[in-house]
Write a protein that holds these residues in place. Structure first.
Motif, short mmCIF file in Angstrom:
data_model
loop_
_atom_site.label_atom_id
_atom_site.label_comp_id
_atom_site.label_asym_id
_atom_site.label_seq_id
_atom_site.Cartn_x
_atom_site.Cartn_y
_atom_site.Cartn_z
N ARG A 170 0.80 -1.23 0.00
CA ARG A 170 0.00 0.00 0.00
C ARG A 170 0.83 1.28 0.00
O ARG A 170 0.28 2.37 0.00
CB ARG A 170 -0.95 0.01 1.20
N LEU A 171 2.15 1.19 -0.01
CA LEU A 171 3.00 2.38 -0.06
C LEU A 171 2.90 2.99 -1.45
O LEU A 171 3.02 2.30 -2.45
CB LEU A 171 4.46 2.02 0.26
N GLU A 172 2.67 4.30 -1.49
CA GLU A 172 2.56 4.95 -2.79
C GLU A 172 3.18 6.35 -2.75
O GLU A 172 3.32 6.94 -1.68
CB GLU A 172 1.11 5.02 -3.25
N PHE A 173 3.53 6.84 -3.91
CA PHE A 173 4.08 8.17 -4.03
C PHE A 173 2.96 9.19 -3.91
O PHE A 173 1.88 9.01 -4.48
CB PHE A 173 4.81 8.35 -5.38
N GLY A 174 3.21 10.26 -3.17
CA GLY A 174 2.26 11.36 -3.09
C GLY A 174 2.54 12.33 -4.23
O GLY A 174 3.45 12.14 -5.02
N LYS A 175 1.76 13.39 -4.28
CA LYS A 175 1.98 14.41 -5.30
C LYS A 175 3.22 15.23 -4.99
O LYS A 175 3.77 15.88 -5.87
CB LYS A 175 0.74 15.29 -5.43
N GLY A 176 3.64 15.19 -3.72
CA GLY A 176 4.90 15.79 -3.31
C GLY A 176 5.00 17.27 -3.55
O GLY A 176 4.19 18.05 -3.05
N ILE A 177 5.97 17.70 -4.34
CA ILE A 177 6.28 19.11 -4.56
C ILE A 177 5.06 19.89 -5.06
O ILE A 177 4.85 21.03 -4.68
CB ILE A 177 7.45 19.25 -5.57
N SER A 178 4.23 19.27 -5.88
CA SER A 178 3.11 20.00 -6.47
C SER A 178 1.88 20.08 -5.55
O SER A 178 0.92 20.75 -5.88
CB SER A 178 2.71 19.34 -7.80
N ASP A 179 1.92 19.44 -4.38
CA ASP A 179 0.78 19.48 -3.46
C ASP A 179 1.30 19.52 -2.02
O ASP A 179 1.90 18.56 -1.54
CB ASP A 179 -0.10 18.25 -3.67
#
Length: 185
Positions: free
Chosen positions: A54-63
């Motif tokens: 269930r580990l996933e990348f977030g939107k990170g820099i853009s959010d």
């Protein structure tokens, strides 16, 4: 005209002896135009260290409301929030309030050291926070593995990680600045 994200395809084979986790992940990772290659590779490193279904990348820099990576429970509760770089102390406090565990993979050499000295006392109040520092030389070596299409193997044993492709290998031994008792890695 706005610049588009650069897309990287990654086949990441993980053998984590510490957590008994063995899997191959087909990842599509977008690098925002303002994101450095170093940050992208530290995000991949974070995925290798904390990989789970269930580990996933977030939107990170853009959010600003999402981390670099996260793992949510089936009930949508945030179990693990992972930041990379030198996040603001206010952002960390907010993440600690929203998530069961928060991990920061800190990198940047001297800037990371200054960030830690400035924030260590305030961060110490967060009982669900872990801070790991990735040495600058390791980040440089990781960036040497970067290609638009990558096949990487990650071997985790005794808290150390070897990230390798067909020709090169990088040993990663994070410096544990602060670790919660609950953290598994």
């Amino acid at each position: 005209m706005a610049l588009n994200a650069t897309i990287y395809k990654v086949e990441l084979q993980i053998s984590d002896m510490d957590r008994h986790y063995y899997a191959t992940h087909a990842l599509t990772v977008a690098r925002h135009p303002s994101e450095t290659e170093e940050r992208l590779m530290v995000r991949l490193l974070a995925f290798a260290l904390y990989a789970e279904d269930r580990l996933e990348f977030g939107k990170g820099i853009s959010d600003e409301d999402e981390p670099a990576l996260w793992r949510k429970a089936y009930t949508d509760e945030i179990e693990l929030w992972i930041e990379v770089g030198l996040p603001d102390e206010t952002r960390i406090r907010k993440a600690c309030g929203r998530s069961r565990q928060v991990v920061i993979l800190n990198y940047g050499g001297n800037a990371a050291e200054i960030w830690w000295q400035k924030n260590a006392a305030a961060l110490g109040r967060n009982r669900n926070l872990s801070v790991l520092d990735i040495p600058a030389s390791t980040v440089t070596a990781l960036t040497g593995l970067l290609q638009r299409g990558m096949r990487l193997q990650a071997l985790v044993q005794d808290g150390q990680l070897q990230l390798m492709n067909d020709t090169d290998a990088v040993a990663v031994d994070p410096v544990k600045r602060m670790v919660t008792a609950e953290l598994v890695s």
